[in-house]
Write a protein that holds these residues in place. Sequence first.
Motif, PDB file in Angstrom:
ATOM      1  N   PHE A   1      52.947  20.524  -6.705  1.00 47.71           N
ATOM      2  CA  PHE A   1      52.267  20.227  -5.440  1.00 47.71           C
ATOM      3  C   PHE A   1      50.761  20.394  -5.534  1.00 47.71           C
ATOM      4  O   PHE A   1      50.016  19.784  -4.814  1.00 47.71           O
ATOM      5  CB  PHE A   1      52.815  21.136  -4.340  1.00 47.71           C
ATOM      6  N   LEU A   2      50.375  21.316  -6.415  1.00 45.73           N
ATOM      7  CA  LEU A   2      48.946  21.571  -6.537  1.00 45.73           C
ATOM      8  C   LEU A   2      48.605  21.691  -8.008  1.00 45.73           C
ATOM      9  O   LEU A   2      48.632  22.776  -8.574  1.00 45.73           O
ATOM     10  CB  LEU A   2      48.589  22.871  -5.817  1.00 45.73           C
ATOM     11  N   PRO A   3      48.332  20.542  -8.652  1.00 47.36           N
ATOM     12  CA  PRO A   3      48.050  20.603 -10.083  1.00 47.36           C
ATOM     13  C   PRO A   3      46.798  21.441 -10.351  1.00 47.36           C
ATOM     14  O   PRO A   3      45.896  21.484  -9.527  1.00 47.36           O
ATOM     15  CB  PRO A   3      47.792  19.147 -10.458  1.00 47.36           C
TER      16      PRO A   3
ATOM     17  N   CYS B   1      48.718  35.034   0.020  1.00 47.89           N
ATOM     18  CA  CYS B   1      48.207  33.695  -0.267  1.00 47.89           C
ATOM     19  C   CYS B   1      48.032  33.506  -1.767  1.00 47.89           C
ATOM     20  O   CYS B   1      47.160  32.771  -2.213  1.00 47.89           O
ATOM     21  CB  CYS B   1      46.910  33.432   0.484  1.00 47.89           C
ATOM     22  N   GLY B   2      48.872  34.169  -2.530  1.00 48.24           N
ATOM     23  CA  GLY B   2      48.848  33.938  -3.973  1.00 48.24           C
ATOM     24  C   GLY B   2      47.532  34.320  -4.607  1.00 48.24           C
ATOM     25  O   GLY B   2      47.128  33.726  -5.594  1.00 48.24           O
TER      26      GLY B   2
ATOM     27  N   SER C   1      44.610  33.683  -3.945  1.00 46.99           N
ATOM     28  CA  SER C   1      43.821  32.480  -4.189  1.00 46.99           C
ATOM     29  C   SER C   1      42.441  32.559  -3.575  1.00 46.99           C
ATOM     30  O   SER C   1      41.740  31.578  -3.512  1.00 46.99           O
ATOM     31  CB  SER C   1      44.559  31.280  -3.627  1.00 46.99           C
ATOM     32  N   ALA C   2      42.058  33.759  -3.093  1.00 49.45           N
ATOM     33  CA  ALA C   2      40.744  33.944  -2.471  1.00 49.45           C
ATOM     34  C   ALA C   2      40.609  33.160  -1.186  1.00 49.45           C
ATOM     35  O   ALA C   2      39.515  32.792  -0.789  1.00 49.45           O
ATOM     36  CB  ALA C   2      39.603  33.601  -3.430  1.00 49.45           C
ATOM     37  N   GLN C   3      41.734  32.928  -0.549  1.00 48.75           N
ATOM     38  CA  GLN C   3      41.667  32.321   0.775  1.00 48.75           C
ATOM     39  C   GLN C   3      41.223  33.405   1.757  1.00 48.75           C
ATOM     40  O   GLN C   3      41.669  34.548   1.690  1.00 48.75           O
ATOM     41  CB  GLN C   3      43.038  31.775   1.170  1.00 48.75           C
TER      42      GLN C   3
ATOM     43  N   ASP D   1      50.317  28.978  12.397  1.00 43.60           N
ATOM     44  CA  ASP D   1      49.503  28.262  11.425  1.00 43.60           C
ATOM     45  C   ASP D   1      48.295  29.092  11.053  1.00 43.60           C
ATOM     46  O   ASP D   1      47.935  30.069  11.727  1.00 43.60           O
ATOM     47  CB  ASP D   1      49.068  26.919  12.000  1.00 43.60           C
ATOM     48  N   TYR D   2      47.672  28.692   9.974  1.00 43.32           N
ATOM     49  CA  TYR D   2      46.552  29.462   9.435  1.00 43.32           C
ATOM     50  C   TYR D   2      45.433  29.620  10.454  1.00 43.32           C
ATOM     51  O   TYR D   2      44.881  30.698  10.629  1.00 43.32           O
ATOM     52  CB  TYR D   2      46.028  28.767   8.173  1.00 43.32           C
TER      53      TYR D   2
ATOM     54  N   LEU E   1      47.276  28.436   0.015  1.00 43.78           N
ATOM     55  CA  LEU E   1      46.430  28.588  -1.167  1.00 43.78           C
ATOM     56  C   LEU E   1      45.078  27.943  -0.881  1.00 43.78           C
ATOM     57  O   LEU E   1      45.005  26.905  -0.242  1.00 43.78           O
ATOM     58  CB  LEU E   1      47.085  27.920  -2.376  1.00 43.78           C
ATOM     59  N   ARG E   2      44.049  28.600  -1.393  1.00 41.79           N
ATOM     60  CA  ARG E   2      42.711  28.106  -1.055  1.00 41.79           C
ATOM     61  C   ARG E   2      42.505  26.667  -1.479  1.00 41.79           C
ATOM     62  O   ARG E   2      42.063  25.834  -0.704  1.00 41.79           O
ATOM     63  CB  ARG E   2      41.657  28.986  -1.711  1.00 41.79           C
ATOM     64  N   ARG E   3      42.883  26.359  -2.705  1.00 40.17           N
ATOM     65  CA  ARG E   3      42.625  25.010  -3.188  1.00 40.17           C
ATOM     66  C   ARG E   3      43.533  24.002  -2.486  1.00 40.17           C
ATOM     67  O   ARG E   3      43.147  22.863  -2.256  1.00 40.17           O
ATOM     68  CB  ARG E   3      42.828  24.961  -4.705  1.00 40.17           C
ATOM     69  N   TYR E   4      44.717  24.444  -2.131  1.00 40.88           N
ATOM     70  CA  TYR E   4      45.638  23.566  -1.408  1.00 40.88           C
ATOM     71  C   TYR E   4      45.062  23.224  -0.037  1.00 40.88           C
ATOM     72  O   TYR E   4      45.039  22.072   0.388  1.00 40.88           O
ATOM     73  CB  TYR E   4      46.977  24.287  -1.271  1.00 40.88           C
ATOM     74  N   MET E   5      44.552  24.283   0.642  1.00 38.37           N
ATOM     75  CA  MET E   5      44.045  24.067   2.000  1.00 38.37           C
ATOM     76  C   MET E   5      42.775  23.239   2.010  1.00 38.37           C
ATOM     77  O   MET E   5      42.489  22.542   2.977  1.00 38.37           O
ATOM     78  CB  MET E   5      43.783  25.413   2.674  1.00 38.37           C
TER      79      MET E   5
ATOM     80  N   PRO F   1      43.177  16.103  -7.194  1.00 41.34           N
ATOM     81  CA  PRO F   1      43.342  14.795  -7.832  1.00 41.34           C
ATOM     82  C   PRO F   1      44.138  13.800  -6.987  1.00 41.34           C
ATOM     83  O   PRO F   1      44.606  12.799  -7.516  1.00 41.34           O
ATOM     84  CB  PRO F   1      44.116  15.160  -9.092  1.00 41.34           C
ATOM     85  N   PHE F   2      44.292  14.092  -5.712  1.00 40.22           N
ATOM     86  CA  PHE F   2      45.078  13.184  -4.883  1.00 40.22           C
ATOM     87  C   PHE F   2      44.169  12.308  -4.024  1.00 40.22           C
ATOM     88  O   PHE F   2      44.496  11.959  -2.896  1.00 40.22           O
ATOM     89  CB  PHE F   2      46.044  13.960  -3.994  1.00 40.22           C
TER      90      PHE F   2
ATOM     91  N   ALA G   1      46.299  17.219  -1.423  1.00 36.65           N
ATOM     92  CA  ALA G   1      47.544  17.864  -1.823  1.00 36.65           C
ATOM     93  C   ALA G   1      48.447  18.153  -0.636  1.00 36.65           C
ATOM     94  O   ALA G   1      49.668  18.110  -0.754  1.00 36.65           O
ATOM     95  CB  ALA G   1      47.232  19.158  -2.566  1.00 36.65           C
TER      96      ALA G   1
ATOM     97  N   SER H   1      52.250  16.622  -0.374  1.00 36.65           N
ATOM     98  CA  SER H   1      53.456  17.443  -0.467  1.00 36.65           C
ATOM     99  C   SER H   1      54.217  17.490   0.837  1.00 36.65           C
ATOM    100  O   SER H   1      54.985  18.411   1.070  1.00 36.65           O
ATOM    101  CB  SER H   1      53.055  18.863  -0.880  1.00 36.65           C
TER     102      SER H   1
ATOM    103  N   TYR I   1      53.893  11.122  -3.799  1.00 37.15           N
ATOM    104  CA  TYR I   1      55.261  11.584  -3.605  1.00 37.15           C
ATOM    105  C   TYR I   1      55.944  10.932  -2.418  1.00 37.15           C
ATOM    106  O   TYR I   1      57.055  11.248  -2.095  1.00 37.15           O
ATOM    107  CB  TYR I   1      55.276  13.106  -3.418  1.00 37.15           C
TER     108      TYR I   1
ATOM    109  N   GLU J   1      48.433  23.745   8.399  1.00 34.32           N
ATOM    110  CA  GLU J   1      48.954  24.604   7.346  1.00 34.32           C
ATOM    111  C   GLU J   1      49.425  25.932   7.908  1.00 34.32           C
ATOM    112  O   GLU J   1      48.792  26.510   8.780  1.00 34.32           O
ATOM    113  CB  GLU J   1      47.887  24.886   6.282  1.00 34.32           C
TER     114      GLU J   1
END
Lengths: 1085, 353
Positions: free
Chosen positions: A309-311, A811-812, A814-816, A907-908, B121-125, B149-150, B164, B168, B227, B256
């Motif tokens: 989902f998030l390369p 949040c994994g 991820s520095a969110q 939601d966030y 996730l930061r990059r996801y958001m 890359p989407f 992303a 998804s 997808y 999100e």
Amino acid sequence: MFFSEEERYVRANDRPSNLSYNYANNAIRTSKYNIITFLPLNLFEQFRRLANAYFLFLLILQLIPQISSLSWFTTALPLILVLSMTAVKDANDDINRHKSDRQVNNRMVNVLIDGVLKNEKWMNVQVGDIVKLESNQFVTLTHVTHPTILTLLIEPLNLVYVETAELDGETNLKVKQALTLTGEMGDSIEALSAFKGEVRCEPPNNRLDKFKGTLTVNGQNYGLDNDKILLRGCTLRNTEWCFGLVIFGGPDTKLMQNSGKTKFKRTSIDHLMNILVLCIFGFLFTLCFILAIGNAVWEVKEGSVFTVFLPREPGVNAALSSFLSFWSYVIVLNAVVPISLYVSVEVIRLGNSFFINWDRKMYYPKNDTPAQSHSVDFSWNKLADPKFDFHDYNLVETVREGNPEAQAFFRLLALCHTVMPEEKKEGELNYQAQSPDEGALVTAARNFGFVFRSRTPETITIMEMGEKVTYELLAVLDFNNVRKRMSVIVRGPDGKMTLYCKGADTIIYERLDHSCKRLMKVTTGHLNEYAGDGLRTLVLAYKHLKENYMEEWTQRHHEASTALEGREERLDQLYEEIEKDMILLGATAVEDKLQDGVPQTIEQLAKADIKIWVLTGDKQGMSCYILELLYARRKMCPESAEEPSVTKARAGLFWLQKTETVQDEQVEGDYALIINGHSLAFALEKDLELELLRTACMCQTVICCRVTPLQKAQVVELVKKYKQAITLAIGDGANDVSMIKAAHIGVGISGQEGMQAVLSSDFSFAQFRYLQRLLLVHGRWSYLRMCKFLQYFFYKNFTFTFVHFWYAFFCGFSAQTVYDEWFITLYNLVYTSLPILSLGLFDQDVNDRWSFEYPQLYSPGQLNMYFSKKAFVHCMVHSCYCSLVLFFIPWGAIHDTVRDDGRDLADYQSFALLAQTCLLVVVSIQLCIDTYAWTTVNQFFVWGSLFAYLAITFTMYSNGMFLIFTSVFPFIGTVRNSLNQPNVWLTIFLTSLLCVLPVVALRFILIQIRPTINDKVRKTPETEYCLCILRVSTRRSGYAFSHSQGYGALVTSERFLFKRPLKSLLAFSAQTETPRPQLFRPIPE
Amino acid sequence: MGKTKDKSGPLARRPDNSAFKQQRLPAWSPMLTANTVLPFFYLLAVICMLLGVWLLLLVQSTQEIKLDYTDLGNCNECFDLRRNVSNAVQTCSCRVEFSIDKSLKGDVFFYYGLKNFHQNLRRYMDSRDDGQTLGRIKKLKNPSSYCAPFDKDNDGVPIAPCGAIANSMFNDSFTLNYHLSSSRIVPVPLLRTGLTWYTDKNVKFRNPRADNLTLAEVFEGTRPPLYWQKPVYSLDPHDPNNNGFINEDLIVWMREAAFPNFKKLYGILNRADPIFEKGLPKGNYTIDISYNFPVQHFQGRKGVVLTTLTWFGGQNHFLPIAYLVTSSLILLTAVVLTVAWWKFGKDGKNMKE
């Protein structure tokens, strides 16, 4: 010019020759920037501050897309704000400097060029030029600022009066005297332009009191000393005009050489703050390290499968990702080291010093002097002239009757001095004296019929019992610290030559004729009596001189005074030779009247556990007197008041005396250390200074008498070095300057003895007694406020930041961020800044009356009880707890919940809004319970900030803002959709309860079980206050009585009049001098 | 050098006698005395207790049915099929059964839920373009680089909606059936609109505006996310007004979730049908699932939730229990404080110096 100048060589009226030496011209530049260099230079200066550099570093990190966890504006906005505020202030300062530079450089002056007087700008004056300076006599006293050091040439009477307030702060007139040779030229332009003198002198330096040089005219050498030059910065007074030769120009002048930077004084809080900031940095990096490891683990376990989902970005693996997340978290968590900390601390310091300046209770109406905090603003005014009102008609009669010794006594007082008369209005004679003692003595002579009228370099005119007598002044053997005496040699109208001398008792006694043995004995008795009463004594003596001896002596004197090498030593020898076998006339005593309230002040400060050391130049007798005032109930009496011998000093150095205390069963024993300058010199040697300090610290009172200014500073340095204590030095005289500069806090008393002490101090006021208000009220408040401020500041930022830490686990790593970026930007800047500033500026735990009544309130500050590393740890634990509540309560409340219409609430964006609202509400409530005094101002700020938060958030989350700045404000509609949910408000209420109640409960329990002195005072019922007032007033009257006893009895006693030698006892009604107690203790800023 | 003040005379430099400058502003000092603190604590304990009980009753009155269908029943096969990414194009449907013992009264809300899906996730958001979904034509063809890359496919064709998050998007679909009797199965009507915040539907998400063009024509020159099986303009085959960027499933997904376990609204029971007028009657139900969304990639689970609501939201016991716990803690503290006051502070001995 890369060579250092060893000797300056200047030729009058010879520009080409002087120019060849490339001496600096007279243009000065004190400004730092110009329009082009301002931005780069100023930014460079600012980024040299660590905090700014750190934020620049963060900003750069944020520009790296892989790391940037926050938009650039979150750091850039505060940074830009701080930078631009500082830049505006710097620019303003520099513009003012430019203005004053331009004004000074463009001032007009008459310069003698090619035989003509031309009007030129100051900046065009060259070394070697002859300039004409003017001032309007009497009428307006225009300030003529001299741009240069000049050799004095001429003036109608060869005398120039100058005021040097701008140079050394002393406002009395000083006399500068021209060489007779040059004086003869008068104002003849021809003679001046033909003048071909050559001056050789020392290179530029910053010593205001020394100058050495020679003037060579036609092969003849003439000595030039400090009396022959005018320094830049002097003001010409009472003088029509004078000509001068420019020796130093612009940056070479002593004024400019002296304008060095004053060193920044740090308080213990500053020091602690820096340590804490370093700790915080360490802590920050630890947190980031933990989170980075978390990120690595997460990336390996979960992130690698989530790549569908998030390369990952090309080339990034788990390790690199964790490295990047380390820096990302440095950015996210940077709020623990907020840029606003330093700015806020500055603002609070500024504000609190303004409160000192504004304090009416530290304003002295008699000479219109408010207290001044010099880190902020600096100004002084000319002090009102001291007033003497001593009249004793019996004594006046005795003098009238023609008692020759009495007359000689007062004649000496009228002749032997360096006082300048100033007749501002017809018949109104003012004396300008270098020291108030001297002025007092001359005034006393006037009151007894010996009126000093005027002086020229060669004559002194006095009115003796209404009869005008002019004495020819042959020589002035001036006073200095080594000689401790001054003499004049005059020729009376009858042609007799006499040397009149006055000076310190020991010095004069060594030089007396053997014939006055008996008189010496009597006088010694009186001197001891006076010293015991705390009076300052001088011994007067005279000597008749023979004509032929005098002639020969004058010749040698002239030679010595023109010598370039060893001039001072030769002069000293000559003086020593003539000042001997003198006949004792008598002694004077000047009452060194303590200012009002000195004993109470010292008593109050002692109650506040402030250790007091008295460093005085006076004799022990005087010290004893002070001491009795300090501890009236304690009887202190040094058995051997005489100076101890050197050997004894070597062996024991100081002797301890157990003092009999009235309530000695309470204390094991109070000791006092008395040490004089001689012994102190040994005690301050390397191997003994620790011993001295140890012993001194065991004593309740430490008194160092007969100490030199340097020793004063050494003692302060000693305490600073070996005791981790904060020192405060208070003094009023020029001899206190070194001590004031050395201490952590220097306080100057704007008294009679010039303004030098005030100029070098951090705070100044007119009365010693204001010290207790400065310390017990302002010092205490400032300290308390600063501590509360720091504590709360760390609390609110830690709480803010820790929430991110907890969120990382969800949040994994991820520095969110938890909050909206705009909230992060504005949290320190807008939402919490004003309330916390109002805490740091206006809070008072008890009002000023209580601080006065209970000096004990001051002691917690000395023990660093309000803020220390321990308190800091408490603060961290508190923040940690609050952040747990602030994260997990909203998390629990919201994570599985929906709105009442089924739509999203988990939601966030809704969570971010909820978390930040909870945080702001909690820190606002915490601020309120930390605030002791709720005033309209701070409540307005608290509510205003909350309101501003809602208003700003509404605006930023509105449709309009989204449609205009789509990518900047993505939180559209969040306020409307989530703040209308009861769920949200119930969560806010619960978090507030859970964060605040434990604090309240803990404080309540502590008050019950272990109340602090503050709690006790705050609880004290108001009725006790009246009693306290009574106590103060009785104490004061008691003091006034005991103090006036000293001279009242003596002056009125008949005995006094018929005693020989005749003594004069003078008293000032105005305040004259204060003792110079040296206090040390840890105090706050 | 002196301050420039207009005043002159002997007291020219005397500071103003204002309450502010002399630091004599009228102030109220709140003091922690037994008279104020103890009653305050007891009062708060009572308030929290009442709130807790009330909320608990409220939450108990809601009903909720949760169903994890990740590998339930014959969804097991689909679960296995989706393990392999190469099978992504193959369709797979499965059916799960459940029964309701007590009828759900009132409005019933149908949610799908995901576990361990990190929408935060930061990059996801960051990987979205609000400008594009706001319908800006420029952004439609030229999505923000945040979407990478989407943002564009391999041929450089822009993706709409990019990023992303959109890529998804949850793409299982559900049909809820009510077994009226063993032979009669009635589909439960679900409203598939009205699921989003008003502001999202009307302000934040808009279709690109173009005169006289159908939605498909507007989106010409863009590609659907990799997808996705259907392009964005035909996400909802039944309601043409629910297509494009304003498709409510898309909007719901694009909001999100704050935490990795979340549920999102799928539909609301349409109570127009007489059978479901009062909500969901008790009985047996089946859900036909078009099983597309792969969760094994992130070790996640997926499920559905059927729930009724009150003004307090759904069945979340956290706040009521938190209030009850807080209440008892406050009560405990209050008792401790009372004891401390009784033993130490009451006679005021400590207060004397």
